[in-house]
Design a protein around this motif. Structure first.
Motif, PDB file in Angstrom:
ATOM      1  N   UNK A   1       0.828  -1.207   0.000  1.00  0.00           N
ATOM      2  CA  UNK A   1       0.000   0.000   0.000  1.00  0.00           C
ATOM      3  C   UNK A   1       0.861   1.256   0.000  1.00  0.00           C
ATOM      4  N   UNK A   2       1.930   1.249   0.774  1.00  0.00           N
ATOM      5  CA  UNK A   2       2.826   2.407   0.822  1.00  0.00           C
ATOM      6  C   UNK A   2       3.456   2.679  -0.535  1.00  0.00           C
ATOM      7  N   UNK A   3       3.777   1.616  -1.256  1.00  0.00           N
ATOM      8  CA  UNK A   3       4.392   1.772  -2.579  1.00  0.00           C
ATOM      9  C   UNK A   3       3.429   2.402  -3.585  1.00  0.00           C
ATOM     10  N   UNK A   4       2.139   2.355  -3.291  1.00  0.00           N
ATOM     11  CA  UNK A   4       1.143   2.945  -4.191  1.00  0.00           C
ATOM     12  C   UNK A   4       0.918   4.430  -3.933  1.00  0.00           C
ATOM     13  N   UNK A   5       1.487   4.961  -2.857  1.00  0.00           N
ATOM     14  CA  UNK A   5       1.258   6.365  -2.510  1.00  0.00           C
ATOM     15  C   UNK A   5       1.648   7.335  -3.631  1.00  0.00           C
ATOM     16  N   UNK A   6       2.794   7.171  -4.292  1.00  0.00           N
ATOM     17  CA  UNK A   6       3.121   8.110  -5.380  1.00  0.00           C
ATOM     18  C   UNK A   6       2.107   8.083  -6.515  1.00  0.00           C
ATOM     19  N   UNK A   7       1.589   6.899  -6.841  1.00  0.00           N
ATOM     20  CA  UNK A   7       0.571   6.795  -7.888  1.00  0.00           C
ATOM     21  C   UNK A   7      -0.687   7.536  -7.462  1.00  0.00           C
ATOM     22  N   UNK A   8      -1.103   7.347  -6.209  1.00  0.00           N
ATOM     23  CA  UNK A   8      -2.300   7.999  -5.695  1.00  0.00           C
ATOM     24  C   UNK A   8      -2.138   9.515  -5.717  1.00  0.00           C
ATOM     25  N   UNK A   9      -0.999   9.997  -5.268  1.00  0.00           N
ATOM     26  CA  UNK A   9      -0.753  11.446  -5.242  1.00  0.00           C
ATOM     27  C   UNK A   9      -0.776  12.028  -6.651  1.00  0.00           C
ATOM     28  N   UNK A  10      -0.167  11.325  -7.600  1.00  0.00           N
ATOM     29  CA  UNK A  10      -0.144  11.803  -8.988  1.00  0.00           C
ATOM     30  C   UNK A  10      -1.543  11.835  -9.583  1.00  0.00           C
ATOM     31  N   UNK A  11      -2.321  10.780  -9.357  1.00  0.00           N
ATOM     32  CA  UNK A  11      -3.679  10.737  -9.899  1.00  0.00           C
ATOM     33  C   UNK A  11      -4.549  11.842  -9.305  1.00  0.00           C
ATOM     34  N   UNK A  12      -4.410  12.080  -8.010  1.00  0.00           N
ATOM     35  CA  UNK A  12      -5.207  13.122  -7.364  1.00  0.00           C
ATOM     36  C   UNK A  12      -4.870  14.489  -7.933  1.00  0.00           C
ATOM     37  N   UNK A  13      -3.596  14.746  -8.168  1.00  0.00           N
ATOM     38  CA  UNK A  13      -3.171  16.033  -8.716  1.00  0.00           C
ATOM     39  C   UNK A  13      -3.707  16.234 -10.119  1.00  0.00           C
ATOM     40  N   UNK A  14      -3.662  15.193 -10.934  1.00  0.00           N
ATOM     41  CA  UNK A  14      -4.137  15.318 -12.313  1.00  0.00           C
ATOM     42  C   UNK A  14      -5.656  15.385 -12.398  1.00  0.00           C
ATOM     43  N   UNK A  15      -6.327  14.621 -11.538  1.00  0.00           N
ATOM     44  CA  UNK A  15      -7.788  14.586 -11.579  1.00  0.00           C
ATOM     45  C   UNK A  15      -8.396  15.920 -11.161  1.00  0.00           C
ATOM     46  N   UNK A  16      -7.705  16.655 -10.315  1.00  0.00           N
ATOM     47  CA  UNK A  16      -8.233  17.910  -9.789  1.00  0.00           C
ATOM     48  C   UNK A  16      -8.609  18.891 -10.902  1.00  0.00           C
TER      49      UNK A  16
END
Length: 206
Positions: A160-175
């Protein structure tokens, strides 16, 4: 810490009664098939679902629902199978019912829309709302893999921790993404969800 952020964390907690633990988003079928069999394959599977499947689509729809768009028909149209439709609608209805009982009026909606609507009045940056939503989605799938691959608890948390960069990137782009940016290329995940509908012995609803 702002109470609005705590409220959002509560809504997206595994303890919140949406029944999320009962849905595997097709991962149970992938585990049965052997496509997901260790921490690396589970992390790759979840990462692809986030980037190329429901993770990205949900994130963009959440943003636009937060902005006032009525996307119920679109959210249902984007569900690639009966189980995926059930997953988003049942969890969304449960989320809406509990949030409404807590004082935030939200009608039954597919889950990302219900979260977006409920979060409208919160003093929390939209990017953080999306990130926490995606984290809850990923955490539920990581928990599924931890229990049924099975993985050790530490392996599951590292995944789950390894997925944090993907989550942060998706949130930034989706905004700032337009609705036209919604796309899906998670074909293996969609097929697994379809095949799960006829899996004879199963633990999860999806």
């Amino acid at each position: 810490m702002p109470t609005d952020l705590l409220r959002l964390v509560q809504w997206l907690s595994p303890a919140f009664p949406t029944g999320s633990y009962a849905y595997s988003h097709g991962m149970e079928q992938a585990i049965t098939d052997g496509a997901v069999h260790d921490a690396a394959s589970a992390g790759a599977w979840i990462g692809d679902v986030l980037r190329f499947g429901a993770g990205w689509s949900d994130a963009v729809m959440l943003v636009h629902a937060h902005g006032g768009a009525d996307l119920r028909d679109l959210a249902r149209a984007l569900a690639p199978s009966a189980e995926r439709m059930r997953e988003t609608e049942e969890q969304g209805a449960a989320f809406a019912a509990t949030v409404s009982a807590l004082g935030r009026d939200v009608g039954p909606q597919p889950l990302p829309l219900a979260v977006g609507i409920a979060a409208r009045g919160l003093d929390v940056p939209l990017r953080e709302v999306v990130a926490l939503y995606l984290h809850a989605f990923a955490a539920n799938l990581a928990a599924c893999a931890t229990r049924f691959v099975p993985l050790g608890q530490t392996q599951g948390q590292a995944l789950l921790q390894a997925l944090h960069p993907i989550i942060a990137d998706l949130a930034a782009r989706a905004e700032t993404a337009p609705l036209g940016a919604i796309a899906s290329a998670s074909i293996a995940g969609d097929l697994a969800a379809m095949r799960h509908e006829t899996l004879e012995v199963r633990i999860f609803k999806t």
